[in-house]
Design a protein around this motif. Structure first.
Motif, short mmCIF file in Angstrom:
data_model
loop_
_atom_site.label_atom_id
_atom_site.label_comp_id
_atom_site.label_asym_id
_atom_site.label_seq_id
_atom_site.Cartn_x
_atom_site.Cartn_y
_atom_site.Cartn_z
N MET A 5 37.16 52.27 40.05
CA MET A 5 38.44 52.24 39.35
C MET A 5 38.23 51.74 37.93
N PHE A 6 38.77 52.50 36.98
CA PHE A 6 38.78 52.13 35.57
C PHE A 6 40.23 51.97 35.15
N VAL A 7 40.60 50.79 34.70
CA VAL A 7 41.93 50.56 34.15
C VAL A 7 41.74 50.51 32.64
N ASN A 8 42.50 51.29 31.90
CA ASN A 8 42.42 51.32 30.44
C ASN A 8 43.58 50.53 29.86
N ALA A 37 35.77 49.79 21.96
CA ALA A 37 36.02 49.61 23.38
C ALA A 37 35.01 48.64 23.98
N VAL A 38 35.47 47.89 24.97
CA VAL A 38 34.57 47.03 25.71
C VAL A 38 34.83 47.26 27.20
N SER A 39 33.73 47.41 27.94
CA SER A 39 33.80 47.68 29.36
C SER A 39 33.69 46.36 30.12
N LEU A 40 34.81 45.85 30.59
CA LEU A 40 34.92 44.57 31.27
C LEU A 40 34.65 44.78 32.75
N VAL A 41 33.59 44.18 33.27
CA VAL A 41 33.22 44.34 34.68
C VAL A 41 34.01 43.32 35.50
N LEU A 42 34.89 43.84 36.37
CA LEU A 42 35.73 43.00 37.22
C LEU A 42 35.15 42.84 38.62
N ASN A 45 32.64 47.90 41.52
CA ASN A 45 33.15 49.21 41.09
C ASN A 45 34.52 49.11 40.46
N LEU A 46 34.79 47.98 39.82
CA LEU A 46 36.08 47.73 39.18
C LEU A 46 35.84 47.41 37.71
N VAL A 47 36.45 48.22 36.84
CA VAL A 47 36.21 48.08 35.41
C VAL A 47 37.54 48.16 34.66
N ALA A 48 37.71 47.28 33.69
CA ALA A 48 38.83 47.41 32.77
C ALA A 48 38.24 47.79 31.42
N CYS A 76 46.14 43.13 39.57
CA CYS A 76 46.01 42.13 40.61
C CYS A 76 44.59 42.15 41.15
N LEU A 77 43.94 40.99 41.14
CA LEU A 77 42.56 40.85 41.59
C LEU A 77 42.47 39.73 42.61
N ASP A 78 41.61 39.91 43.60
CA ASP A 78 41.44 38.87 44.59
C ASP A 78 40.44 37.82 44.13
N ALA A 79 40.51 36.68 44.76
CA ALA A 79 39.56 35.59 44.54
C ALA A 79 39.11 35.10 45.90
N GLU A 80 37.98 34.41 45.95
CA GLU A 80 37.42 34.03 47.24
C GLU A 80 38.08 32.80 47.86
N SER A 81 38.89 32.08 47.09
CA SER A 81 39.56 30.89 47.64
C SER A 81 40.74 30.51 46.75
N ARG A 82 41.57 29.61 47.26
CA ARG A 82 42.66 29.06 46.45
C ARG A 82 42.10 28.35 45.23
N ASP A 83 41.03 27.60 45.43
CA ASP A 83 40.39 26.89 44.31
C ASP A 83 39.92 27.87 43.23
N ALA A 84 39.35 28.99 43.67
CA ALA A 84 38.87 29.99 42.72
C ALA A 84 40.03 30.58 41.91
N VAL A 85 41.18 30.76 42.56
CA VAL A 85 42.38 31.22 41.85
C VAL A 85 42.72 30.23 40.74
N ASP A 86 42.83 28.98 41.12
CA ASP A 86 43.21 27.95 40.15
C ASP A 86 42.19 27.83 39.02
N GLN A 87 40.91 27.86 39.36
CA GLN A 87 39.88 27.72 38.33
C GLN A 87 39.95 28.84 37.30
N LEU A 88 40.09 30.09 37.78
CA LEU A 88 40.12 31.23 36.86
C LEU A 88 41.38 31.21 35.99
N VAL A 89 42.52 30.98 36.60
CA VAL A 89 43.77 30.98 35.83
C VAL A 89 43.80 29.80 34.85
N ASP A 90 43.31 28.66 35.28
CA ASP A 90 43.24 27.52 34.36
C ASP A 90 42.33 27.82 33.17
#
Length: 134
Positions: A5-8, A37-42, A45-48, A76-90
């Motif tokens: 998936m490529f999101v532009n 352009a920059v290809s952001l690896v999410l 097989n997920l690219v923005a 919307c992207l998943d994270a491996e834990s609640r802590d990982a959610v908080d760490q990335l958003v923070d």
């Protein structure tokens, strides 16, 4: 059915967007990146594709939305834990992103932020076994 998936997304400054997402710990595929352009690896097989706005505009005839005013989508992207959610958003907020909402349903937890161009990113974690019980 699909394998990649490529999101532009249009951005006002590719270099600034690259620095923002690098601060969050993301990597880039340099084979598909340049000054427009920059290809952001999410994920595997997920690219923005973060595209300079004038370059993005060449892909379609419709007017490009200003994501700070009109939401064109929420990534919307998943994270491996609640802590990982908080760490990335923070980290996103510390790097200049705008805080969004928080949802906590016990088995599912998510927080969101808007990036420097106003694109909404929802980061979520879900406990699959608890979700099946619901």
């Amino acid at each position: 059915m699909h394998t990649t998936m490529f999101v532009n997304l249009p951005v006002s400054d590719v270099a600034r967007s690259r620095a923002f997402f690098a601060d969050l710990g993301y990597s880039f595929n340099e084979n598909f990146s340049d000054d427009r352009a920059v290809s952001l690896v999410l994920g595997e097989n997920l690219v923005a594709m973060l595209l300079q706005r004038d370059f993005f505009d060449t892909f379609h005839p419709a007017q490009t939305a200003d994501a700070t005013v009109t939401k064109e989508c929420v990534v919307c992207l998943d994270a491996e834990s609640r802590d990982a959610v908080d760490q990335l958003v923070d980290r996103a907020i510390a790097a200049g992103g705008k805080p969004g909402d928080t949802e906590d349903h016990g088995f599912m937890y998510g927080r969101s932020y808007d990036d420097l161009d106003g694109h909404s990113w929802q980061i979520m974690w879900m406990d699959p076994s608890a979700a099946q019980a619901e």
